[in-house]
Design an enzyme around this catalytic site. Structure first.
Site, PDB file in Angstrom:
ATOM      1  N   CYS A 132      44.292  13.630 -13.480  1.00 51.08           N
ATOM      2  CA  CYS A 132      44.079  14.532 -14.612  1.00 51.08           C
ATOM      3  C   CYS A 132      45.101  15.657 -14.634  1.00 51.08           C
ATOM      4  CB  CYS A 132      42.659  15.104 -14.542  1.00 51.08           C
ATOM      5  SG  CYS A 132      42.304  16.259 -15.874  1.00 51.08           S
ATOM      6  N   CYS A 135      43.735  19.050 -15.779  1.00 49.96           N
ATOM      7  CA  CYS A 135      42.965  19.789 -14.775  1.00 49.96           C
ATOM      8  C   CYS A 135      43.881  20.394 -13.712  1.00 49.96           C
ATOM      9  CB  CYS A 135      41.972  18.874 -14.053  1.00 49.96           C
ATOM     10  SG  CYS A 135      41.135  17.697 -15.108  1.00 49.96           S
ATOM     11  N   ASP A 136      44.870  19.637 -13.263  1.00 51.66           N
ATOM     12  CA  ASP A 136      45.621  20.030 -12.062  1.00 51.66           C
ATOM     13  C   ASP A 136      47.074  20.417 -12.309  1.00 51.66           C
ATOM     14  OD1 ASP A 136      43.314  19.407 -10.656  1.00 51.66           O
ATOM     15  OD2 ASP A 136      43.908  17.329 -10.355  1.00 51.66           O
TER      16      ASP A 136
END
Ligand code: NAP
Length: 312
Positions: A132, A135-136
């Protein structure tokens, strides 16, 4: 508790099904075990869903769909559906602490990222291995990352990562991308992206976190090592069918087979969205599936009115 329609999964397909079924006057509950909105919630720019001249975030789009469904009376229940029983034409679904009866089910459980299945992947997940970018990605400001895969997800998420990373290598097993033409063209113009063709990842290495990947060139037969801080894996998706796989007919990839009315092989169970066997997985096709499934469920309930009317 009794419902006319239970929707399992609150991604775009499930939300659209809920909007259509609830607006049609049916008593609807939507079950979601994780995040309302599904996989698309982590997409920063949705720019091909009709009706939005400029990109909208996946979160805003699905949050609006949820509120739209609630406005028509759909209930949202945060729980994992763990069992399904059939009692005549009635369906009984179970969660860890309740049972619910329903006339029809619309199965919109979606899909999850496929693992690469190479040494180091599992051990270093969360320590440099990610599925992801949204997200990261911000953790890799000024760093070097590798994106694995050549589909829409790999290329779009790779471009997203260039906002933070200094360098994004795209490792693809062939010499031609699978991604849509417009997405490819943008990526080829992005000076932070470098394509490594005909190459597969053999191992992800690192002690406390990812430090390098071992690559194998399928054309030259050569092995190479690439120093990276992060590895983002986008090698396709797998359908989330655990709950119903023993009851439903599936294609060779494990996706649920339906007809164009979204009927599965079990009367009164419909499937919609990414979990379904289909050619194009987009928000627009998911919402379309959801609308058709809701229409079919309504019709099926109507056709079986005598049966359900006689039920206590
Ligand atoms: P995908 O289209 O199935 O692409 C998977 C990619 O990973 C392919 O390039 C494939 O290579 C590669 N791959 C598969 N297994 C591999 C392995 N073991 N080792 C190395 N590479 C491997 O998956 P996706 O990109 O996740 O997309 C899923 C669906 O969502 C698609 O229908 C896609 O169109 C849709 N989507 C659309 C958008 C958009 O419209 N903006 C954005 C994201 C996703 P090959 O090409 O050689 O098979």
């Amino acid at each position: 508790m009794r419902y006319d329609v239970i929707v399992i999964g609150a991604g775009p397909a499930g939300l659209s099904a809920a909007i259509y079924a609830a607006r049609g006057g049916l008593k609807v509950a939507v079950f979601e075990k994780a995040m309302i909105g599904g996989q698309i919630t982590v997409t920063e720019d949705v720019e091909n869903y009709p009706g939005f001249e400029h990109a909208i975030t996946g979160f805003d789009l699905t949050d609006t769909m949820k509120r739209q469904a609630q406005r028509f009376g759909a209930e949202f229940i945060e729980a994992e559906v763990t069992s399904l029983g059939l009692e005549g034409k009635c369906k009984i679904i179970g969660t860890s602490d309740n049972e619910y009866r329903t006339k029809a089910i619309i199965y919109c459980s979606g899909a999850s990222p496929r693992r690469l299945n190479v040494p180091g992947e599992e051990r270093l997940t969360g320590r440099g291995v990610s599925y992801c970018a949204t997200c990261d990605g911000a953790l890799y400001r000024g760093k070097t990352v590798a994106v694995i895969g050549g589909g829409d997800s790999a290329i779009e998420e790779g471009m997203f990562l260039t906002r933070f990373a200094e360098k994004v290598y795209v490792i693809h097993r062939r010499h031609e991308l699978r991604a849509q033409y417009i997405i490819q063209q943008r990526a080829f113009k992005n000076h932070k992206m470098e394509f490594v063709w005909d190459t597969v990842v053999q191992e992800i290495k690192g002690e406390a976190k990812v430090s390098e990947i071992e690559l194998y060139n399928r054309k030259t037969d050569k092995i190479n090592f690439l120093t990276v801080d992060g590895v983002f894996i986008y090698v396709g998706i797998l359908p989330n069918t655990t709950l119903l796989e023993s009851r439903l007919n599936l294609d060779s990839g494990g996706f649920v087979l339906t007809d164009e009315y979204m009927h599965t092989n079990v009367p009164g169970i419909f499937a919609a969205g990414d979990v379904r066997s289909k050619v194009l997985r987009q928000v627009v096709t998911a919402t379309s599936d959801g609308a058709i499934a809701a229409w079919s469920a309504e019709k099926w309930i109507e056709d079986n009115q005598e049966y359900f009317g006689a039920e206590k």
